[in-house]
Design an enzyme around this catalytic site. Structure first.
Site, PDB file in Angstrom:
ATOM      1  N   ASP A  86       0.856  -1.194   0.000  1.00 54.74           N
ATOM      2  CA  ASP A  86       0.000   0.000   0.000  1.00 54.74           C
ATOM      3  C   ASP A  86       0.888   1.238   0.000  1.00 54.74           C
ATOM      4  O   ASP A  86       1.725   1.404   0.881  1.00 54.74           O
ATOM      5  CB  ASP A  86      -0.897  -0.032   1.248  1.00 54.74           C
ATOM      6  CG  ASP A  86      -1.721   1.239   1.398  1.00 54.74           C
ATOM      7  OD1 ASP A  86      -1.930   1.921   0.371  1.00 54.74           O
ATOM      8  OD2 ASP A  86      -2.142   1.537   2.532  1.00 54.74           O
ATOM      9  N   ASN A 144      -0.322   4.533  -0.149  1.00 57.44           N
ATOM     10  CA  ASN A 144      -0.916   5.795   0.310  1.00 57.44           C
ATOM     11  C   ASN A 144      -1.660   5.685   1.641  1.00 57.44           C
ATOM     12  O   ASN A 144      -2.427   6.571   2.003  1.00 57.44           O
ATOM     13  CB  ASN A 144      -1.845   6.369  -0.766  1.00 57.44           C
ATOM     14  CG  ASN A 144      -3.002   5.422  -1.073  1.00 57.44           C
ATOM     15  OD1 ASN A 144      -3.039   4.298  -0.559  1.00 57.44           O
ATOM     16  ND2 ASN A 144      -3.934   5.866  -1.877  1.00 57.44           N
ATOM     17  N   ASP A 175      -4.137   3.881   2.740  1.00 57.79           N
ATOM     18  CA  ASP A 175      -5.573   3.587   2.875  1.00 57.79           C
ATOM     19  C   ASP A 175      -5.815   2.114   3.243  1.00 57.79           C
ATOM     20  O   ASP A 175      -6.961   1.668   3.320  1.00 57.79           O
ATOM     21  CB  ASP A 175      -6.358   3.982   1.616  1.00 57.79           C
ATOM     22  CG  ASP A 175      -5.976   3.149   0.400  1.00 57.79           C
ATOM     23  OD1 ASP A 175      -5.056   2.304   0.513  1.00 57.79           O
ATOM     24  OD2 ASP A 175      -6.589   3.345  -0.666  1.00 57.79           O
ATOM     25  N   ASP A 188      -1.737  -1.234  -3.903  1.00 58.43           N
ATOM     26  CA  ASP A 188      -2.048  -0.464  -5.112  1.00 58.43           C
ATOM     27  C   ASP A 188      -0.901  -0.541  -6.111  1.00 58.43           C
ATOM     28  O   ASP A 188       0.152  -1.110  -5.821  1.00 58.43           O
ATOM     29  CB  ASP A 188      -2.382   0.991  -4.745  1.00 58.43           C
ATOM     30  CG  ASP A 188      -1.389   1.562  -3.741  1.00 58.43           C
ATOM     31  OD1 ASP A 188      -0.167   1.420  -3.990  1.00 58.43           O
ATOM     32  OD2 ASP A 188      -1.804   2.111  -2.697  1.00 58.43           O
ATOM     33  N   ASP A 214      -9.070 -16.693 -16.302  1.00 55.94           N
ATOM     34  CA  ASP A 214      -9.836 -17.215 -15.173  1.00 55.94           C
ATOM     35  C   ASP A 214     -10.867 -18.255 -15.630  1.00 55.94           C
ATOM     36  O   ASP A 214     -11.598 -18.010 -16.608  1.00 55.94           O
ATOM     37  CB  ASP A 214     -10.563 -16.023 -14.513  1.00 55.94           C
ATOM     38  CG  ASP A 214     -11.148 -16.369 -13.160  1.00 55.94           C
ATOM     39  OD1 ASP A 214     -10.374 -16.656 -12.235  1.00 55.94           O
ATOM     40  OD2 ASP A 214     -12.386 -16.344 -13.023  1.00 55.94           O
ATOM     41  N   ASP A 256      -6.138 -18.766  -4.071  1.00 53.66           N
ATOM     42  CA  ASP A 256      -7.368 -19.529  -3.827  1.00 53.66           C
ATOM     43  C   ASP A 256      -7.170 -20.678  -2.855  1.00 53.66           C
ATOM     44  O   ASP A 256      -8.075 -21.505  -2.696  1.00 53.66           O
ATOM     45  CB  ASP A 256      -7.897 -20.110  -5.147  1.00 53.66           C
ATOM     46  CG  ASP A 256      -8.486 -19.043  -6.053  1.00 53.66           C
ATOM     47  OD1 ASP A 256      -8.896 -17.987  -5.547  1.00 53.66           O
ATOM     48  OD2 ASP A 256      -8.535 -19.278  -7.270  1.00 53.66           O
TER      49      ASP A 256
HETATM   50  O1  ISL Z   1     -14.677 -23.861  -7.774  1.00 48.99           O
HETATM   51  C1  ISL Z   1     -13.688 -24.354  -7.381  1.00 48.99           C
HETATM   52  C2  ISL Z   1     -13.761 -25.605  -6.721  1.00 48.99           C
HETATM   53  O2  ISL Z   1     -13.875 -25.346  -5.323  1.00 48.99           O
HETATM   54  C3  ISL Z   1     -12.442 -23.617  -7.496  1.00 48.99           C
HETATM   55  O3  ISL Z   1     -11.347 -24.374  -7.783  1.00 48.99           O
HETATM   56  C4  ISL Z   1     -12.677 -22.592  -8.558  1.00 48.99           C
HETATM   57  O4  ISL Z   1     -12.827 -23.194  -9.775  1.00 48.99           O
HETATM   58  C5  ISL Z   1     -11.581 -21.690  -8.612  1.00 48.99           C
HETATM   59  O5  ISL Z   1     -11.458 -21.165  -7.348  1.00 48.99           O
HETATM   60  C6  ISL Z   1     -11.832 -20.597  -9.651  1.00 48.99           C
HETATM   61  O6  ISL Z   1     -11.067 -19.536  -9.318  1.00 48.99           O
HETATM   62  C7  ISL Z   1     -11.055 -18.360 -10.061  1.00 48.99           C
HETATM   63  O7  ISL Z   1     -12.337 -17.856 -10.340  1.00 48.99           O
HETATM   64  C8  ISL Z   1     -13.115 -17.423  -9.240  1.00 48.99           C
HETATM   65  C9  ISL Z   1     -12.340 -16.544  -8.276  1.00 48.99           C
HETATM   66  O8  ISL Z   1     -13.057 -16.405  -7.082  1.00 48.99           O
HETATM   67  C10 ISL Z   1     -10.975 -17.087  -7.964  1.00 48.99           C
HETATM   68  O9  ISL Z   1     -10.259 -16.218  -7.138  1.00 48.99           O
HETATM   69  C11 ISL Z   1     -10.294 -17.315  -9.277  1.00 48.99           C
HETATM   70  O10 ISL Z   1      -8.961 -17.726  -9.141  1.00 48.99           O
HETATM   71  C12 ISL Z   1     -14.255 -16.661  -9.820  1.00 48.99           C
HETATM   72  O11 ISL Z   1     -13.780 -15.682 -10.674  1.00 48.99           O
HETATM   73 CA    CA Z   2      -3.531   2.117  -1.258  1.00 53.47          CA
END
Ligand code: ISL
Ligand code: CA
Length: 621
Positions: A102, A104, A106, A110, A275, A403
């Protein structure tokens, strides 16, 4: 054409069939060897329900047969030749911007904060950065819910900050890839708002509206459908109820996405992490999910989108229209994709993706992230042996991301072993064949946070599940379960120094961090010769100095011996050797044990005839 009369052997001979059967066995905690038996392979598919004691049913067989008959491609034979490419040699580092630095006060990380730390990353030996989403977003899922694909989230900075960051990354000879979240958008995206306002608008068909919901469930709990009174209709969301799934069968939507991606490439970004990209194509009629599969996998409907009918078409089109003209690098996040389908998704000749992230190594058979269990590293070993011996030609090597909890804590929470395990994992991830992705803090050997109260957690997934579990469990039990798997373990601020809040912010961080930073932080580790951080620096330098560690062949030595994980990397005249003990006990060394020069080890002195707990050594014989 496969039918119910086909044998299990026929299914296993099909790339998708093989992946699905392996995944189901993993989920059931049943050994692979069961289906290696020739007698079992001769059984007709219709025997599966009995064989699995009803965990799979006849209706599932219909879906299975349809899925398999929809995939006629077969992976090509491996060439064993690796065309040199920057992304095969690069070390990637994932930044979770909200928690990195961070600038700034907050309390939120960033872009100027990332800029401040570029020298740290360069000194570590990082070649490429992957930024988790920094686009404008209401932050229902920390940016994985995008409101405007062309704007930077105000809390993170401005487009000018982004351009400066990109310039500075490139000036250091590094690359930058963005997170591309195009399976869904925020419900606050103007497309969705327009779709709600005017069902006759073109944007109306950008999402999946239905008069009635089906039985699919969301990954974050509850139904995957949200009701919108404006239209008296339901819209699909596989993730949070503010993350609306996009309708990839709509060509106008795909064209908008292609243009948006090209605009980022015009700006100079080097590629993307996509993603949940394998979820983009859904079975046309959105049929109900098979209840047996739903129960087994924990999610209803998954068989209708994890490898949907037009997945390959959409990926090829994306590649042609957006990535290829710029030579952009792509790595797909592909939960549920196994080895054979990974080959299809990444074969160069097919023009889809460069790499995929597989996930099966993050779980052990029969367990899920929220179960209480110890991760057995022999499972990781077997996973990598299989993928190196019969997987895509090049793979993404990683063991941490935003995750998942920190793996050291799941492997062995004994603090006496923390640094040994951190270094052992480093050696595995940086000396096998593939492109390594580190997650922020991994280079410090971070472990799970000592959360003490549910009010300290922020993740929508954790909070939803906690509420759900509270209906049948007491507070303490529900909290313990959340703590086993919460993604927040990986999302707390990066500890830079031993100062308050780890020097991450001068304000109050958006998520608290525990006391660990007082002893474990980047500054302290820079000053300590045998720290995890310095181990990573040395190892990364060795990787750059020895092409065998990048392009060399991999040969595993006594792969069947438990707790022993040994392999060679062979390239031209050079052979390197890695020797690891995967357990917390001393083990006898291999008959193949090398003599020679120890390039790097996680113990201060060389071993005699036994390897100490989690000992790991890189030898140059
Ligand atoms: O759904 C799952 C089984 O528990 C996870 O493996 C999932 O497929 C995975 O977490 C997907 O992740 C990605 O998309 C999500 C987001 O929340 C995660 O941070 C991202 O890495 C939705 O966009
Ligand atoms: Ca910040």
């Amino acid at each position: 054409m496969l039918t119910h009369k086909s044998t299990l052997g026929d299914v296993l001979a099909h790339p998708l069939g093989r992946d699905i059967i392996h995944r189901l066995l993993l989920q059931m905690g049943v050994s692979r060897q069961t289906v290696d038996n020739p007698l079992v392979r001769q059984l007709p598919l219709s025997a599966l329900p009995t064989l699995t004691r009803g965990r799979l049913d006849g209706a599932f067989l219909d879906t299975l047969v349809t899925l398999l008959n929809g995939e006629t491609a077969r992976p090509g034979a491996p060439t064993g030749r690796y065309e040199p490419t920057w992304w095969k040699e690069a070390l990637f580092y994932q930044i979770y911007p909200k928690s990195f630095k961070d600038s700034n006060g907050d309390g939120i990380g960033d872009l100027p904060g990332i800029l401040e730390q570029l020298d740290y990353l360069q000194t570590l030996g990082v070649d490429a950065l992957w930024l988790s989403p920094i686009y404008d977003s209401p932050m229902a899922d920390n940016g994985y819910d995008i409101r405007d694909y062309r704007k930077i989230l105000a809390q993170y900075g401005t487009m000018a900050d982004f351009r400066e960051l990109l310039t500075e990354v490139h000036r250091r000879g590094m690359k930058l890839i963005m997170d591309l979240v195009i399976n869904h958008s925020s419900d606050e995206h103007p497309w969705f708002q327009e779709a709600l306002k005017d069902p006759a608008s073109p944007q109306s068909n950008y999402y999946l509206f239905r008069d009635q919901p089906n039985n699919w469930t969301s990954f974050f709990g509850g139904s995957a459908w949200r009701y919108f009174p404006q239209r008296n209709q339901w819209a699909l969301h596989l993730f949070a109820d503010k993350q609306m799934d996009l309708n990839w069968e709509e060509p106008a939507l795909r064209r908008e996405l292609h243009t948006m991606i090209r605009d980022w490439l015009e700006l100079g970004v080097d590629g993307f992490r996509l993603d949940v990209i394998n979820y983009i194509s859904k079975s046309a009629a959105l049929p109900d999910g098979n209840p047996a599969i739903g129960k087994l996998m924990g999610y209803f409907g998954i068989e209708h989108y994890f490898y949907g009918p037009h997945l390959h078409d959409h990926l090829r089109e994306l590649h042609q229209e957006a990535f290829a003209p710029y030579g952009a690098f792509t790595v797909g996040e592909t939960p549920g994709i196994g080895r054979q389908c990974a080959k299809l998704l990444t074969a160069k000749s097919r023009g889809e993706l460069d790499l995929v992230f597989p996930f099966d190594h993050l779980m052990v058979p029969g367990k899920d992230r929220f179960d209480e269990y110890r991760y057995d590293l022999n499972y990781l070993k077997n996973f990598y042996i299989e993928w190196m011996e019969d997987g895509p030609e090049w793979m993404a090597l990683f063991f941490e991301n935003h995750d998942n909890p920190r793996p050291i804590s799941v492997i062995d929470p004994d603090p006496a072993h923390r640094e040994h395990i951190a270094k052992l994992l480093a050696l595995i991830l940086l000396t096998l064949r593939g492109t390594t992705f580190l997650f922020q803090g991994q280079e410090l050997g971070l472990v799970n946070q000592n959360f003490t109260d549910i009010s300290q957690l922020r993740d929508v997934e954790s909070l939803n599940f906690y509420d759900q579990w509270r209906q049948t469990m007491d507070e303490a039990a529900a909290f313990r379960k959340v703590l086993n798997g919460t993604r927040d373990h990986a999302r707390t601020p990066m500890p830079w120094t031993d100062a308050i809040h780890g020097g991450f912010t001068t304000g109050i961080p958006w998520i608290p961090l525990d006391e660990d930073h007082k002893t474990c932080n980047a500054r302290a580790q820079l000053g300590k010769a045998d720290s995890v951080l310095n181990f990573y620096r040395q190892l990364i330098a060795l990787r750059k100095a020895h092409p065998a560690l990048i392009y060399g062949d991999v040969r595993f030595m006594d792969p069947l011996v438990r707790d022993r994980f040994n392999w060679q990397r062979i390239h031209g005249e050079e052979t390197l050797f890695v020797e690891c003990n995967l357990s917390n006990k001393p083990i006898r060394r291999s008959a193949f044990r090398p003599t020679g020069h120890c390039l790097l080890s996680n113990y201060p002195d060389e071993p005699a005839d036994r390897l100490r707990p989690y000992e790991a050594i890189l030898w140059k014989p």
